[in-house]
Design a protein around this motif. Structure first.
Motif, mmCIF file in Angstrom:
data_model
loop_
_atom_site.group_PDB
_atom_site.id
_atom_site.type_symbol
_atom_site.label_atom_id
_atom_site.label_comp_id
_atom_site.label_asym_id
_atom_site.label_seq_id
_atom_site.Cartn_x
_atom_site.Cartn_y
_atom_site.Cartn_z
ATOM 1 N N ARG A 63 -1.747 -15.406 7.262
ATOM 2 C CA ARG A 63 -0.678 -15.887 6.393
ATOM 3 C C ARG A 63 -1.015 -17.263 5.823
ATOM 4 O O ARG A 63 -0.780 -17.537 4.643
ATOM 5 C CB ARG A 63 0.631 -15.965 7.191
ATOM 6 C CG ARG A 63 1.845 -16.344 6.363
ATOM 7 C CD ARG A 63 2.226 -15.214 5.426
ATOM 8 N NE ARG A 63 3.521 -15.463 4.793
ATOM 9 C CZ ARG A 63 4.218 -14.528 4.155
ATOM 10 N NH1 ARG A 63 3.748 -13.297 4.092
ATOM 11 N NH2 ARG A 63 5.361 -14.822 3.599
ATOM 12 N N ASP A 123 -5.536 -10.474 -4.411
ATOM 13 C CA ASP A 123 -4.337 -9.910 -3.803
ATOM 14 C C ASP A 123 -4.375 -10.072 -2.289
ATOM 15 O O ASP A 123 -5.314 -9.595 -1.637
ATOM 16 C CB ASP A 123 -4.269 -8.423 -4.170
ATOM 17 C CG ASP A 123 -2.984 -7.751 -3.705
ATOM 18 O OD1 ASP A 123 -2.163 -8.401 -3.017
ATOM 19 O OD2 ASP A 123 -2.800 -6.564 -4.050
ATOM 20 N N LEU A 154 -2.973 -8.426 -0.130
ATOM 21 C CA LEU A 154 -3.034 -7.112 0.519
ATOM 22 C C LEU A 154 -4.464 -6.687 0.839
ATOM 23 O O LEU A 154 -4.686 -5.815 1.673
ATOM 24 C CB LEU A 154 -2.398 -6.046 -0.377
ATOM 25 C CG LEU A 154 -0.871 -6.010 -0.469
ATOM 26 C CD1 LEU A 154 -0.447 -4.929 -1.433
ATOM 27 C CD2 LEU A 154 -0.257 -5.783 0.901
ATOM 28 N N ILE A 173 -4.938 -6.846 7.167
ATOM 29 C CA ILE A 173 -3.726 -6.276 6.583
ATOM 30 C C ILE A 173 -3.711 -4.753 6.678
ATOM 31 O O ILE A 173 -2.704 -4.145 7.053
ATOM 32 C CB ILE A 173 -3.577 -6.697 5.105
ATOM 33 C CG1 ILE A 173 -3.401 -8.210 4.997
ATOM 34 C CG2 ILE A 173 -2.398 -5.976 4.453
ATOM 35 C CD1 ILE A 173 -2.100 -8.736 5.520
ATOM 36 N N TYR A 179 2.323 -12.492 10.874
ATOM 37 C CA TYR A 179 2.170 -12.641 9.426
ATOM 38 C C TYR A 179 3.494 -12.986 8.752
ATOM 39 O O TYR A 179 3.516 -13.675 7.729
ATOM 40 C CB TYR A 179 1.595 -11.347 8.856
ATOM 41 C CG TYR A 179 1.230 -11.413 7.395
ATOM 42 C CD1 TYR A 179 0.135 -12.153 6.966
ATOM 43 C CD2 TYR A 179 1.980 -10.729 6.438
ATOM 44 C CE1 TYR A 179 -0.205 -12.211 5.623
ATOM 45 C CE2 TYR A 179 1.641 -10.775 5.099
ATOM 46 C CZ TYR A 179 0.552 -11.522 4.697
ATOM 47 O OH TYR A 179 0.220 -11.574 3.367
ATOM 48 N N GLU A 222 5.805 -10.717 7.622
ATOM 49 C CA GLU A 222 6.368 -9.579 6.885
ATOM 50 C C GLU A 222 5.385 -8.422 6.958
ATOM 51 O O GLU A 222 4.205 -8.608 7.236
ATOM 52 C CB GLU A 222 6.621 -9.941 5.425
ATOM 53 C CG GLU A 222 5.350 -10.295 4.656
ATOM 54 C CD GLU A 222 5.625 -10.553 3.191
ATOM 55 O OE1 GLU A 222 6.314 -9.740 2.566
ATOM 56 O OE2 GLU A 222 5.134 -11.582 2.690
ATOM 57 N N CYS A 223 5.894 -7.230 6.702
ATOM 58 C CA CYS A 223 5.051 -6.043 6.674
ATOM 59 C C CYS A 223 5.190 -5.396 5.301
ATOM 60 O O CYS A 223 6.289 -4.969 4.929
ATOM 61 C CB CYS A 223 5.451 -5.047 7.765
ATOM 62 S SG CYS A 223 4.368 -3.606 7.859
ATOM 63 N N PRO A 224 4.115 -5.361 4.490
ATOM 64 C CA PRO A 224 4.200 -4.779 3.148
ATOM 65 C C PRO A 224 4.692 -3.339 3.204
ATOM 66 O O PRO A 224 4.201 -2.536 4.001
ATOM 67 C CB PRO A 224 2.759 -4.853 2.637
ATOM 68 C CG PRO A 224 2.120 -5.914 3.461
ATOM 69 C CD PRO A 224 2.767 -5.842 4.809
ATOM 70 N N PRO A 247 4.635 0.207 2.007
ATOM 71 C CA PRO A 247 3.617 0.941 1.246
ATOM 72 C C PRO A 247 4.167 1.993 0.288
ATOM 73 O O PRO A 247 4.036 3.196 0.510
ATOM 74 C CB PRO A 247 2.778 1.585 2.352
ATOM 75 C CG PRO A 247 3.759 1.833 3.457
ATOM 76 C CD PRO A 247 4.733 0.666 3.398
ATOM 77 N N VAL A 287 2.179 -1.038 -4.284
ATOM 78 C CA VAL A 287 1.552 -1.526 -3.046
ATOM 79 C C VAL A 287 0.656 -0.449 -2.454
ATOM 80 O O VAL A 287 -0.498 -0.707 -2.074
ATOM 81 C CB VAL A 287 2.623 -1.956 -2.029
ATOM 82 C CG1 VAL A 287 1.989 -2.221 -0.663
ATOM 83 C CG2 VAL A 287 3.351 -3.192 -2.521
ATOM 84 N N LYS A 288 1.163 0.777 -2.386
ATOM 85 C CA LYS A 288 0.371 1.868 -1.820
ATOM 86 C C LYS A 288 -0.870 2.138 -2.662
ATOM 87 O O LYS A 288 -1.970 2.320 -2.132
ATOM 88 C CB LYS A 288 1.219 3.131 -1.729
ATOM 89 C CG LYS A 288 0.494 4.312 -1.094
ATOM 90 C CD LYS A 288 1.411 5.518 -0.966
ATOM 91 C CE LYS A 288 0.678 6.701 -0.323
ATOM 92 N NZ LYS A 288 1.563 7.885 -0.193
ATOM 93 N N GLN A 297 -3.437 -0.607 -2.075
ATOM 94 C CA GLN A 297 -4.068 -0.490 -0.766
ATOM 95 C C GLN A 297 -5.121 0.616 -0.761
ATOM 96 O O GLN A 297 -6.193 0.460 -0.169
ATOM 97 C CB GLN A 297 -3.012 -0.218 0.308
ATOM 98 C CG GLN A 297 -2.161 -1.432 0.642
ATOM 99 C CD GLN A 297 -1.120 -1.146 1.706
ATOM 100 O OE1 GLN A 297 -0.546 -0.059 1.739
ATOM 101 N NE2 GLN A 297 -0.875 -2.115 2.565
#
Length: 362
Positions: free
Chosen positions: A182, A286, A288, A293, A304, A306-308, A310, A314-315, A318
């Motif tokens: 982070r 990014d 991500l 991550i 961290y 927060e949890c992205p 998906p 975002v998905k 990734q």
């Protein structure tokens, strides 16, 4: 707030857990000007011997009284890395380029420069437990290639200690790593792309442009070695979803290997993180895409903050990052088959195929 020439900005972050810092230097070093005495240029063109290592250390510190008692070759993913133990009890790490017969991928051409600039930036803006670069003046130093001299951090690699950690100890380590990642991704620059280009003001104005250049570089490396991967399918589906990359509007520091087990140092007794190493592969883009991550545990994301989630962009991002990362792993194995195993390549291919399939379904 004072900003360096790179225009690095530090953004506020909220972390839920902080590990103790054990990055204390065994010796205090500042900028050191070199003497007019020249050093042979073959120290990094081939594997340095003991006398060469002692000679370069004496040259950097302008002292013939420094004695190197022991020089140990350390494990390195790509570079030649040596631990030099000095007569006064302190230790230094000397990191040299690969030997001249080592094949390098396109993105690996500026790794030492990247690591130096990254560590200097992190020391200025963070309190992370990382090595301290020992500066020296290039005048009179006739080295065929640049090298890094760094402070030595205590601890054993997480890759060595993992089998002996309890569930509670591993969660505490993951929570600390999440907090560290982070802090890394809180740093922002004014351009996207590879670190050596961003520092030279030659980066990209968009993350889409920068990431597609990274992926294309990896694919060109694969083509050079005639590696069997679905080139056309990858280019087509990444291109079809590349508009999601435009959701990233601020270039953040992304250390791709920061959470690799061999780059994390752990105190053998307290089982706490004592240091992070391995900042030779860093881009601005990014968060991500940052190491840790993709496969972060629940404890990691607690640290961290927060949890992205998906879904949507975002998905897709990734999945594209997985395609890039696994392509590099596969190609690197073909460039340097003595590093890694066939099982590692098989696992990378499975991850690559899964990411492509999932991306085609979006």
């Amino acid at each position: 707030m004072h900003l360096p020439p790179l225009d690095v900005a530090v953004y506020p972050v909220v972390t839920m857990s902080h590990g103790r810092h054990h990055g204390r230097l065994t010796r205090t070093f500042g900028a050191v000007s070199s003497s007019s005495t020249s050093i042979s240029s073959n120290i990094c063109a081939v594997t340095p011997d003991f006398s060469s290592i002692q000679k370069v250390i004496r040259h950097v510190f302008r002292s013939s009284n420094i004695t190197v008692q022991q020089a140990e070759r350390l494990h390195g993913r790509l570079h030649q890395v040596f631990l030099a133990k000095l007569g006064d009890g302190s230790s230094l790490v000397l990191k040299c380029p690969p030997t001249s017969n080592t094949r390098m991928l396109r993105h690996e051409k500026h790794t030492l420069e990247t690591e130096r600039k990254t560590l200097e930036t992190l020391h200025e803006y963070t309190q992370l437990p990382i090595p301290r670069i020992i500066k020296y003046d290039n005048q009179g130093v006739e080295l065929g290639s640049p090298f890094l001299m760094m402070s030595h951090l205590p601890g054993r690699r997480l890759s060595d200690l993992s089998p002996y950690l309890s569930t509670t100890e591993r969660k505490a380590i993951d929570r600390t790593l999440g907090a560290y990642v982070r802090r890394l991704t809180a740093l922002s620059a004014t351009q996207f792309g590879m670190t050596h280009r961003v520092f030279a003001k030659k980066g990209s104005s968009s993350w889409r442009e920068a990431f597609l250049a990274l992926l294309e570089s990896a694919l060109r490396d694969a083509e050079d070695m005639m590696v069997t991967v679905p080139y056309d399918i990858m280019r087509y589906h990444v291109g079809r979803h590349s508009h999601y990359l435009d959701e990233v509007t601020e270039p953040r520091l992304v250390a791709l290997h920061v959470c690799d087990p061999q780059n994390i140092l752990i105190d053998e007794y307290t089982k706490q993180v004592t240091g992070l190493v391995g900042f030779s592969n860093v881009v601005w883009g990014d968060p991500l895409m940052s190491g840790g991550i993709t496969n972060g545990s629940e404890a990691f994301f607690e640290g961290y903050g927060e949890c992205p989630f998906p879904t949507g962009g975002v998905k897709a991002r990734q999945l594209m990052y997985t395609i890039y990362r696994t392509t590099v792993q596969i190609v690197a194995h073909h460039f340097r088959p003595h590093i890694g195993t066939d099982e590692d390549e098989d696992e990378a291919r499975r991850s690559l195929n899964s990411a492509i399939i999932n991306l085609t379904k979006m």
